[in-house]
Scaffold this motif. Structure first.
Motif, mmCIF file in Angstrom:
data_model
loop_
_atom_site.group_PDB
_atom_site.id
_atom_site.type_symbol
_atom_site.label_atom_id
_atom_site.label_comp_id
_atom_site.label_asym_id
_atom_site.label_seq_id
_atom_site.Cartn_x
_atom_site.Cartn_y
_atom_site.Cartn_z
ATOM 1 N N ARG A 1 0.866 -1.223 0.163
ATOM 2 C CA ARG A 1 0.049 -0.068 0.148
ATOM 3 C C ARG A 1 0.707 1.368 0.018
ATOM 4 O O ARG A 1 1.842 1.193 0.711
ATOM 5 N N GLY A 2 0.562 2.190 -0.776
ATOM 6 C CA GLY A 2 1.306 3.337 -0.952
ATOM 7 C C GLY A 2 0.662 4.308 -0.013
ATOM 8 O O GLY A 2 -0.700 4.419 0.229
ATOM 9 N N LEU A 3 1.566 4.947 0.663
ATOM 10 C CA LEU A 3 0.952 6.224 1.196
ATOM 11 C C LEU A 3 1.691 7.545 0.806
ATOM 12 O O LEU A 3 2.933 7.509 0.346
ATOM 13 N N ALA A 4 0.963 8.620 0.762
ATOM 14 C CA ALA A 4 1.525 9.897 0.230
ATOM 15 C C ALA A 4 2.309 10.348 1.261
ATOM 16 O O ALA A 4 1.699 11.010 2.237
ATOM 17 N N GLY A 5 3.761 10.589 0.848
ATOM 18 C CA GLY A 5 4.753 11.192 1.769
ATOM 19 C C GLY A 5 4.300 12.316 2.638
ATOM 20 O O GLY A 5 4.804 12.270 3.684
ATOM 21 N N GLY A 6 3.786 13.408 1.948
ATOM 22 C CA GLY A 6 3.464 14.500 2.576
ATOM 23 C C GLY A 6 2.425 14.308 3.699
ATOM 24 O O GLY A 6 1.984 15.288 4.238
ATOM 25 N N THR A 7 1.669 13.267 3.678
ATOM 26 C CA THR A 7 0.528 13.207 4.479
ATOM 27 C C THR A 7 0.855 12.660 6.037
ATOM 28 O O THR A 7 -0.216 12.793 6.686
ATOM 29 N N PHE A 8 2.182 12.412 6.094
ATOM 30 C CA PHE A 8 2.390 11.815 7.511
ATOM 31 C C PHE A 8 2.453 13.305 8.408
ATOM 32 O O PHE A 8 2.762 14.191 8.008
ATOM 33 N N ASP A 9 2.110 12.903 9.709
ATOM 34 C CA ASP A 9 2.239 14.030 10.725
ATOM 35 C C ASP A 9 3.575 14.590 10.952
ATOM 36 O O ASP A 9 3.836 15.837 10.967
ATOM 37 N N LYS A 10 4.372 13.555 11.073
ATOM 38 C CA LYS A 10 5.957 13.986 11.527
ATOM 39 C C LYS A 10 6.557 14.561 10.195
ATOM 40 O O LYS A 10 6.335 14.175 9.047
ATOM 41 N N PRO A 11 7.614 15.438 10.561
ATOM 42 C CA PRO A 11 8.544 15.791 9.387
ATOM 43 C C PRO A 11 9.062 14.476 8.772
ATOM 44 O O PRO A 11 9.190 13.587 9.336
ATOM 45 N N GLN A 12 9.588 14.607 7.397
ATOM 46 C CA GLN A 12 9.975 13.443 6.760
ATOM 47 C C GLN A 12 11.298 13.169 6.867
ATOM 48 O O GLN A 12 11.574 12.096 6.190
ATOM 49 N N SER A 13 12.000 13.208 7.959
ATOM 50 C CA SER A 13 13.334 12.903 8.397
ATOM 51 C C SER A 13 13.375 11.352 8.299
ATOM 52 O O SER A 13 14.458 10.837 8.329
ATOM 53 N N TRP A 14 12.293 11.000 8.836
ATOM 54 C CA TRP A 14 12.271 9.211 8.977
ATOM 55 C C TRP A 14 12.340 8.415 7.842
ATOM 56 O O TRP A 14 12.640 7.268 7.742
ATOM 57 N N PHE A 15 11.770 9.032 6.674
ATOM 58 C CA PHE A 15 12.242 8.136 5.336
ATOM 59 C C PHE A 15 13.002 9.081 4.271
ATOM 60 O O PHE A 15 12.573 10.285 4.295
ATOM 61 N N LYS A 16 13.625 8.352 3.499
ATOM 62 C CA LYS A 16 14.303 9.009 2.550
ATOM 63 C C LYS A 16 14.079 8.348 1.167
ATOM 64 O O LYS A 16 14.359 6.940 1.187
ATOM 65 N N PRO A 17 13.734 9.035 0.027
ATOM 66 C CA PRO A 17 13.632 8.186 -1.105
ATOM 67 C C PRO A 17 14.823 7.574 -1.575
ATOM 68 O O PRO A 17 16.072 8.252 -1.430
ATOM 69 N N GLU A 18 14.786 6.230 -2.144
ATOM 70 C CA GLU A 18 15.942 5.725 -2.618
ATOM 71 C C GLU A 18 15.793 5.679 -4.306
ATOM 72 O O GLU A 18 16.940 5.500 -4.881
#
Ligand SMILES: [Zn+2]
Ligand SMILES: [Zn+2]
Length: 142
Positions: free
Chosen positions: A95-112
């Motif tokens: 399942r894909g989740l839209a990265g911008g919709t997470f509450d926290k800033p995006q530092s916990w994931f990084k596009p590979e």
């Protein structure tokens, strides 16, 4: 892995929770990602479908057929229209989740990887270490 990541839509009616680490994170400038986000690129964060839980709210589904003839079930908040999540015919169980919709800033994931780089704007430079594909890897149009 006890990681919990929560997110939701603009109006707050839809909330979701994802457990563990994403299977894959991609940046993508395909037409669908540009239109669903209204931006130059989408950030796709893929989890095992069973690790994503809808906590509240209602999602509407729009089935899109890709150029390759495969379906994408895109889901959005029926109230505010935020595009939050999707499933893909060619990626069963994910399942894909839209990265911008997470509450926290995006530092916990990084596009590979960066897909559909052929339609990214010239002013946007993919950072070092990100694998760049001009189209979808493995497709006839690559
Ligand atoms: Zn909403
Ligand atoms: Zn895309």
């Amino acid at each position: 892995m006890g990681e919990i990541h929560e997110g939701g839509c603009v109006c707050g009616s839809v909330r979701y929770r994802a457990k563990g680490l994403p299977k894959r994170v991609s940046a993508c400038s395909c037409e669908w990602c540009r239109k669903r986000t209204g931006s130059a690129l989408g950030i796709s964060v893929y989890f095992d479908d069973e690790n994503v839980e809808l906590l509240q709210g209602k999602l509407k589904t729009y089935r899109l057929i890709s150029d390759a003839g495969r379906w994408i079930d895109s889901q959005f908040c029926e109230k505010c229209g935020t595009a939050l999540t999707w499933t893909l015919e060619f990626r069963p169980g994910h399942r894909g989740l839209a990265g911008g919709t997470f509450d926290k800033p995006q530092s916990w994931f990084k596009p590979e990887r960066y897909v559909f780089a052929r339609t990214k704007p010239d002013w946007l430079e993919a950072p070092e270490g990100v694998t760049i594909f001009e189209a979808m890897p493995g497709s006839a149009k690559e």
